[in-house]
Scaffold this active site. Structure first.
Site, PDB file in Angstrom:
ATOM      1  N   SER A 710     -18.696  16.652  39.181  1.00 32.19           N
ATOM      2  CA  SER A 710     -17.524  16.128  38.482  1.00 32.19           C
ATOM      3  C   SER A 710     -17.757  15.892  36.992  1.00 32.19           C
ATOM      4  O   SER A 710     -16.834  15.506  36.288  1.00 32.19           O
ATOM      5  CB  SER A 710     -17.061  14.823  39.142  1.00 32.19           C
ATOM      6  N   LYS A 753     -13.808   5.261  39.376  1.00 30.89           N
ATOM      7  CA  LYS A 753     -14.029   5.793  38.030  1.00 30.89           C
ATOM      8  C   LYS A 753     -13.030   5.208  37.032  1.00 30.89           C
ATOM      9  O   LYS A 753     -13.398   4.831  35.907  1.00 30.89           O
ATOM     10  CB  LYS A 753     -13.935   7.318  38.044  1.00 30.89           C
TER      11      LYS A 753
END
Length: 810
Positions: A710, A753
């Protein structure tokens, strides 16, 4: 005989013997433990004339000094010698002198009593001699049919002319029960004693004859029913002789009663197996090893609560109320739990049979401390069922779950069956904790057993090796917990439905602390609510700077640490109330250990804010890039995993393509000239920029392992920045996987996140378009209100947003 019998009755100390009657002509060694009360009696006797009276205790009351539990007749004699044995016990040598009976006890401890000798009444000598002749005939017959009665004793009896002594001699040789021995011992009528003894010998002769017949018939082909009958009769006689028949029969009868009571709840296989083991036990000697093993098996298996179920009916309202009372937030997990039990309640109301009542197995998945086990506790309280927790972390022995074969020493049922016994009902809530940490070894694969336990199609007939029959686990509410779903084997994952519990936001942690943690810890530490207060600012700082986790376990520890010091202050300084503020927070805690670094305000060259997921929540991952004159080599540092290294290489290749296709603008000043180009005054090709620099990519905190795809768009942004001499906006953070064609693919852990971006003061977060479409509703409102979330589909969109020219660079 005792000398000076005219002195009787007289006061003598009393010893209690547990085994049998002693007789006047015996010299017997007797052994006692140091802590035995008899030791005091022995010492007292030795200090005086060494005379003592020994009386036997009644059956089942061995060693007890109580008037009701000892006989009033025994032997008066002297203690010839006392010796201390190496094992700590005491041995005496006792010589019997005369029979006596207790007239009364001097004190309640029964240490001394007034005793008198037992004298034989006058008798008809002619009649007694005739009875003695009959006795000798019986003894001759007994010696032929028994190995117990020695032939040498017959000669001794023939040489003895004292009938009373003959009775005592025979009675001391053959085995007689204590109550009958007492009648024989204490009787003063010689005729009665002889007749009683003849009767006992006659019974013994018949028993021995029956034994011989049984032994003969064992070797012949007799009917099975008759064989079993005679064997049982023989066993009864043996047990009767050993004096263990009553207690053993009571135990076996108790097992049979329990089995009869549970019969209607057992399947045929289970009833047959338990009955077979009870029958085997009834035929065994009580001291054999197999008897002990079978007895242990029956004790286990008859404790299983067959047929016992929770009396409370399932009510979805109770489940909802308990979940809301015990947990803040977690709306989606609570909703799914309510749906799960709503289906069960609806099936019960509509009378759907248990065979069709097969639902899914819930698995609470998420990082530590977010409330997985406490949700199971709430379910248990709502259902009013016992909660059984089975920790699977590190479990590698399949027999721990399945049970051990009974042939092994120390065998016992598996943890599931033990849980049912502990719960005392067949429908408890069983939490299989840390199911993702089960190990496989040479002892077997526990996940294979878990497949059977958790599969609704199989657990109606779950077999435990120790029980050796099937039991029904379909009514048990199984709840599994896991930190990392990826570590659970695929076949096992297929049996479960996962309810994911993600990280708490700072605001959620604040409310959890105020509503649950602080009141609970106040109670644990003996503090009153009026004695402790923490301000909102102090609590928020405690959450952000002193803990770093997805859940609230560490926060609870920090609150407990503060309250311990508060309790000390209240006692030490006699204060009525302690108020915790931002100013005095450091007095109660150590220095700040966790913080998400605030992002710089100015754009940075080659420095990008990536968003990362960790086991303790989200984090800002700063990616740094520098360029060095070289030939286009790529150096990676920061303890990167294989997948992340591949992401860097992909990002490097994508940036090269963007430069070659002129999609990434490069100023001529950014490309260094070669000596030839300087001499010939030529302008270098802009595509040569990545060939004339070596790149070094680093991710700080080099000791921490990092992996995952990611960070792809963040790596590409850092490389683009350093090659194009464009700075990266410091108020932007990003996450997304990058393909070779420049597309941005979705990622996981978006909530954690974005919470990290919110804490760090990020203004703009770039996320993949697919994540924006499907996951945005899961993001807390407090995060979305302060953070602009923008979806991106390609790397060019990312670069257009993040790269800015630095007009002061040239």
């Amino acid at each position: 005989m005792l000398e000076n019998q005219d002195q009787f009755p007289q006061t003598l100390p009393v010893l209690v013997e547990t085994n049998t009657f002693l007789y006047p002509f015996m010299i017997s060694p007797l052994i006692y433990k140091v802590e035995d009360e008899n030791i005091q009696v022995i010492d007292y006797a030795l200090e005086n004339n060494s005379l003592v009276m020994i009386v036997p205790s009644k059956d089942s009351f061995e060693g007890k000094r109580d008037k009701q539990n000892i006989y009033d007749s025994g032997v008066v004699g002297s203690i010839m010698r006392k010796t201390a044995l190496p094992d700590g016990r005491v041995k005496i040598l006792f010589q019997g002198l005369n029979k006596a009976k207790i007239l009364e006890f001097i004190d309640e401890t029964l240490l001394e009593a007034v005793v008198d000798t037992i004298e034989i009444d006058q008798y008809d000598e002619l009649k007694v001699n005739a009875i003695v002749d009959i006795l000798k005939e019986k003894l001759t017959s007994l010696s032929k049919n028994s190995d117990v009665f020695p032939h040498e004793l017959l000669k001794t009896i023939d040489d003895n002319y004292d009938p009373n002594r003959i009775v005592d001699l025979v009675a001391s040789t053959i085995k007689i029960k204590k109550d009958k021995a007492y009648k024989l011992f204490s009787s003063s009528s010689l005729e009665d004693r002889l007749l009683q003894l003849i009767e006992y010998i006659g019974i013994t002769i018949d028993e021995n004859r029956l034994k011989r017949e049984i032994k003969t018939k064992v070797h012949s082909k007799i009917d099975k029913v008759n064989k079993e009958y005679f064997l049982k009769e023989q066993l009864k006689q043996i047990q009767k002789e050993l004096g263990t028949d009553n207690q053993r029969e009571e135990e076996i009868e108790e097992y049979r009663k329990k089995l009869t009571y549970k019969k209607k709840f057992l399947n045929k296989e289970a009833y047959k197996e338990i009955k077979k083991q009870i029958d085997r036990l009834s035929r065994m000697h009580p001291d054999s090893a197999d008897a002990s093993m079978i007895q242990g098996y029956l004790d286990w298996v008859l404790e299983i609560p067959f047929g016992k179920l929770s009396k409370k009916k399932l009510d979805i309202k109770d489940v909802r109320r308990e979940l809301n009372n015990d947990h803040y937030s977690l709306e989606k997990p609570k909703e799914r739990i309510e749906e799960f039990f709503a289906v069960k309640e609806l099936k019960e109301l509509r009378g759907i049979s248990d065979k069709d009542n097969k639902g899914t197995i819930l698995c609470f998945a998420g990082p530590p401390g977010v409330g997985k086990t406490s949700l199971a506790n709430s379910i248990s309280h709502a259902l009013k069922r016992k909660l059984i927790r089975i920790a699977l972390g590190g479990l590698e022995d399949v027999n721990e779950l399945r049970g051990h074969r009974r042939t092994y020493i120390g065998a016992m049922p598996g943890r599931i069956v033990q849980g049912l016994i502990e719960a005392k009902e067949m429908d408890p809530v069983i939490v299989l904790d840390e199911i993702d940490k089960v190990s496989r070894s040479f002892r077997g694969d526990p996940t294979a057993v878990l497949l059977e336990i958790l599969d609704p199609e199989q657990n109606t007939e779950y077999r435990d090796y120790y029980l050796n029959f099937n039991i029904d686990l379909s009514k048990v509410v199984f709840i599994a917990t896991a930190n990392d779903v990826g570590n659970i084997p695929a076949p096992l994952r297929d049996r479960m439905e996962f309810i994911f519990l993600s990280s708490y936001t700072p605001q959620e942690k604040y409310h959890i602390a105020k509503k649950y943690l602080i009141p609970q810890e106040l109670k644990k530490h003996g503090l009153k609510p009026t004695e402790f207060n923490i301000t909102k600012g102090a609590l928020e700082q405690l959450i952000s700077n002193f803990t770093r986790e997805s859940g609230v376990r560490g926060l609870r520890r920090q609150i407990a640490k503060i309250q311990r010091k508060v309790a000390k202050d209240i006692l030490q300084f006699s204060v009525e109330k302690v108020n915790i503020t931002i100013k005095n927070l450091h007095k109660y805690l150590e220095k700040e250990v966790f913080s998400i670094d605030e992002v710089p305000k100015e754009p940075q060259l080659g420095v990008v804010n990536g968003l990362a997921w960790t086991s303790v929540g989200g984090d800002i991952l700063q990616i740094e890039a520098i360029k060095i004159r070289g030939k286009g080599a790529l150096t990676l540092t920061g303890k990167l995993g294989d997948v992340m290294k591949e992401s860097v290489k992909i990002a490097h290749s994508v940036v090269k393509v963007l430069i070659d296709e002129h999609k990434l603008e490069i100023l001529p000043e950014a490309v260094p000239k070669t000596q030839t180009e300087i001499e010939e005054e030529k302008e270098p090709s802009l595509s040569e920029v990545y060939k004339r620099y070596d790149l070094h990519i680093h991710v700080p905190e080099g000791a921490t392992p990092k992996d995952g795809p990611s960070a792809g768009i963040a790596m590409a942004t850092a490389i683009s920045s350093i090659l194009s001499d464009k700075k990266v906006r410091s108020d932007v953070a990003m996450t997304g996987e990058l393909t070779l064609t420049g597309k941005v693919l979705p990622i996981g852990g978006l909530k954690e996140k974005l919470i990290a971006a919110h804490k760090a003061g990020i203004k703009l977060a770039l996320i993949p378009q697919k994540n924006y479409d499907r996951d945005l509703e899961d993001i807390p409102e407090e995060v979305k209100s302060t953070l602009t979330i923008k979806p991106v589909n390609s790397i060019t969109e990312v670069l257009d947003i993040t790269l800015v020219w630095d007009i002061n660079l040239y």
